[in-house]
Design an enzyme around this catalytic site. Structure first.
Site, PDB file in Angstrom:
ATOM      1  N   LYS A  80      -3.238  -1.248  14.977  1.00 58.24           N
ATOM      2  CA  LYS A  80      -2.850  -2.426  15.763  1.00 58.24           C
ATOM      3  C   LYS A  80      -3.722  -3.586  15.304  1.00 58.24           C
ATOM      4  O   LYS A  80      -4.920  -3.392  15.024  1.00 58.24           O
ATOM      5  CB  LYS A  80      -3.063  -2.110  17.253  1.00 58.24           C
ATOM      6  CG  LYS A  80      -2.561  -3.170  18.226  1.00 58.24           C
ATOM      7  CD  LYS A  80      -2.697  -2.671  19.669  1.00 58.24           C
ATOM      8  CE  LYS A  80      -2.229  -3.680  20.698  1.00 58.24           C
ATOM      9  NZ  LYS A  80      -2.290  -3.156  22.082  1.00 58.24           N
ATOM     10  N   SER A 155       1.894  -3.642  24.971  1.00 54.49           N
ATOM     11  CA  SER A 155       1.626  -4.645  23.951  1.00 54.49           C
ATOM     12  C   SER A 155       1.559  -4.054  22.540  1.00 54.49           C
ATOM     13  O   SER A 155       1.642  -4.808  21.581  1.00 54.49           O
ATOM     14  CB  SER A 155       0.303  -5.348  24.258  1.00 54.49           C
ATOM     15  OG  SER A 155      -0.778  -4.431  24.153  1.00 54.49           O
ATOM     16  N   SER A 179      -0.166  -0.090  27.520  1.00 52.25           N
ATOM     17  CA  SER A 179       0.289  -0.638  26.234  1.00 52.25           C
ATOM     18  C   SER A 179       0.480   0.369  25.111  1.00 52.25           C
ATOM     19  O   SER A 179       0.994   0.011  24.061  1.00 52.25           O
ATOM     20  CB  SER A 179      -0.685  -1.700  25.747  1.00 52.25           C
ATOM     21  OG  SER A 179      -0.362  -2.903  26.358  1.00 52.25           O
TER      22      SER A 179
HETATM   23  N1  GLN Z   1       1.431  -4.963  30.129  1.00 56.61           N
HETATM   24  C1  GLN Z   1       0.096  -5.007  30.629  1.00 56.61           C
HETATM   25  C2  GLN Z   1      -0.440  -6.406  30.488  1.00 56.61           C
HETATM   26  O1  GLN Z   1       0.276  -7.236  30.095  1.00 56.61           O
HETATM   27  C3  GLN Z   1      -0.756  -4.013  29.904  1.00 56.61           C
HETATM   28  C4  GLN Z   1      -1.161  -4.464  28.561  1.00 56.61           C
HETATM   29  C5  GLN Z   1      -2.057  -3.478  27.842  1.00 56.61           C
HETATM   30  O2  GLN Z   1      -2.139  -2.298  28.194  1.00 56.61           O
HETATM   31  N2  GLN Z   1      -2.760  -3.985  26.837  1.00 56.61           N
HETATM   32  O3  GLN Z   1      -1.559  -6.693  30.758  1.00 56.61           O
END
Ligand code: GLN
Length: 487
Positions: A80, A155, A179
């Site tokens: 990532k 994400s 995410s």
């Molecule tokens: N969707 C969640 C957020 O927007 C989790 C994101 C994540 O786990 N990095 O914060």
């Protein structure tokens, strides 16, 4: 596409050892595949072909000399793009880091390179890992390989979609509120968040430090277990890292689960869960019953507060973590500022995207004097209650199951204008981060439109081996993992 690219790391390793293919050929075949589909899926921010080929050559030399190969040697992997690989860009999909080159390797990167794992690319993500659809990237949205009009989840959308599209065999993501598990579920692959502290975050760009964990994506449970084993372990450079020996996570994959107790989380089977997703969970319940496990319904009364708690704590922590991006030390600096303060404000106004700004404002508000007690402190107290809810149910059951998400992947743009609807996508995943427990999403079927459905399994802290055991048993009984997106 070379058919071997659809196979698991375990099978690719066999092919390497049997000299059916060389590691350099495997990496080159991966880049051919990337050239073929990347303009459709947009999973990557940058390619790291030189690094990948250099590693692959080392693998081939070892094979030629008959030396023992480390775990996952020669297996193409994607990072990532919020993880450092020295000499390559680490952008976090933000304009503010668009030209930032990593001066050092993350600990996970060091471990992968020591195991001779070729790193082929840096994957697109929601800016600074904030989002659930990978539409918050400053560079491009990512497309779901099963249906290019749908989101891959976020994400870690690029990490998940690249494995689903066979542009890589393995990838790493970070999971702060889901995410890894959400995109794994939307893309029909395995995605796992370890216990908080199991994997070092040194060299990961911090979002919310009390929640962030790095974890594996793969097409099979065995591959995910092996990758976790490679990246886990104590690291003095991450003060939250746990000084506990790493287990062989593949050893107990096929253990009998007869007599084990599995709890179905009542609150996550209620309103909002689609019929197709419910059916998939019912199938999981039947599978586990057939395997001799006992199924009980359990309740987590604090679950309904988890999104509220998370969006106070995560935004508070990110407002602090992102203070370092000010035009002085890292990345982008605005042009034509009148004074230092003007430079800070212009740099941040021009460098951050709208969702990141919204989070910084929410977090700054929750931490400001006068509101701190009402918001931040209350959320911390509630977080403790969430943890106690899990402790209470884990006295009675060995694992919990639920959908990873109440629904399957949605259309690109469908929730982009509605942050609240987007935040609610994470209802099933966030509480595991608040409690620090491990969780996984594994393929569990398809909806009526052919989009993948994910089964989430949760176990107590440090019970990764059990988590993989429950996952493997379901996977082998149902075979959903054998279906690959037709792209
Ligand atoms: N969707 C969640 C957020 O927007 C989790 C994101 C994540 O786990 N990095 O914060």
């Amino acid at each position: 596409m070379n058919e071997l690219l659809k196979k698991s790391a375990t099978e690719q390793r066999k092919a390497l050892l049997n000299k059916e293919i060389s590691a350099v050929e495997l990496v080159n075949a991966t880049f051919d595949r990337i050239n073929e589909v990347e303009n459709k899926v947009k999973t990557f921010n940058s390619l790291t072909k030189d690094t990948a080929l250099k590693t692959a050559k080392e693998v081939d030399e070892k094979i030629a000399k008959g030396e023992e190969l480390p775990l996952l040697a020669g297996i193409p992997l994607v990072l990532k793009d919020n993880m450092n690989l020295v000499g390559s860009k680490t952008t976090a999909s933000s304009k503010i880091l668009e030209n930032f080159v990593s001066p050092y390797n993350a600990t996970i990167t060091e471990k992968l390179l020591n195991n001779l794992v070729p790193i082929v690319a840096k994957a697109n993500l929601d800016e600074f890992a904030m989002g659930s659809s990978n539409e918050n990237s400053a560079f491009s949205e990512v497309h779901n390989p099963w249906n290019l009009n749908k989101v891959p989840g976020g994400s870690s959308g690029g990490s998940a979609a690249s494995v689903a599209a066979c542009e890589a065999t393995l990838s790493l993501g970070s999971d702060t509120g889901g995410s890894i598990r959400l995109p794994a579920s939307f893309c029909g692959i395995v995605g796992m968040k370890p216990t908080y502290g199991r994997v070092s975050r040194y060299g990961l760009i911090a979002f919310a430090s009390s929640l962030d964990q790095i974890g594996p994506f793969a097409r099979t449970v065995e591959d995910a277990a092996t990758l976790l084993q490679v990246i886990s372990g104590y690291d003095p450079k991450d003060s939250t890292s746990l000084n506990v020996p790493v287990e062989d996570y593949t050893k107990s994959l096929n253990n009998d689960i007869k007599g084990k107790k599995i709890g179905v989380i009542k609150e996550l089977m209620a309103e909002g869960v689609t019929d197709d997703v419910k059916k998939a969970i019912d199938l999981a319940i039947d599978t586990y019953k057939q395997l001799g496990a006992e199924i009980v319904e359990v309740s987590l009364p604090t679950l309904k507060y988890s999104i509220g708690i998370y969006y106070i704590l995560a935004t508070a922590e990110c407002s602090s973590n992102l203070a370092r991006f000010d035009g002085v030390r890292y990345g982008y600096r605005c042009e034509g500022a009148d004074c230092l303060l003007d430079m800070y404000t212009k740099t941040r106004a021009e460098g951050f995207g709208p969702e990141v700004k919204r989070r910084i404002m929410l977090g700054t508000y929750a931490l400001s004097s006068g509101y701190y007690d009402a918001y931040y402190k209350k959320a911390q107290q509630m977080r403790r209650l969430v943890k106690e809810d899990f402790d209470r149910v884990f006295e009675k059951v060995d694992a919990l199951i639920s959908p990873t998400c109440p629904d399957t992947a949605f259309d690109l743009g469908a929730r982009a204008e509605n942050p609240l609807a987007m935040y609610l996508t994470d209802i099933a995943t966030i509480s595991a981060n608040l409690a620090g427990i491990p969780g996984i999403s594994i393929p569990a079927g398809f909806d009526k439109d052919g989009m993948p459905i994910g089964l989430q399994i949760l176990t107590p802290q440090m019970k990764e081996a059990d988590l993989f055991n429950f996952s493997y048993k379901f996977e082998q009984a149902n075979d959903f993992y054998k279906q690959v997106a037709n792209l």
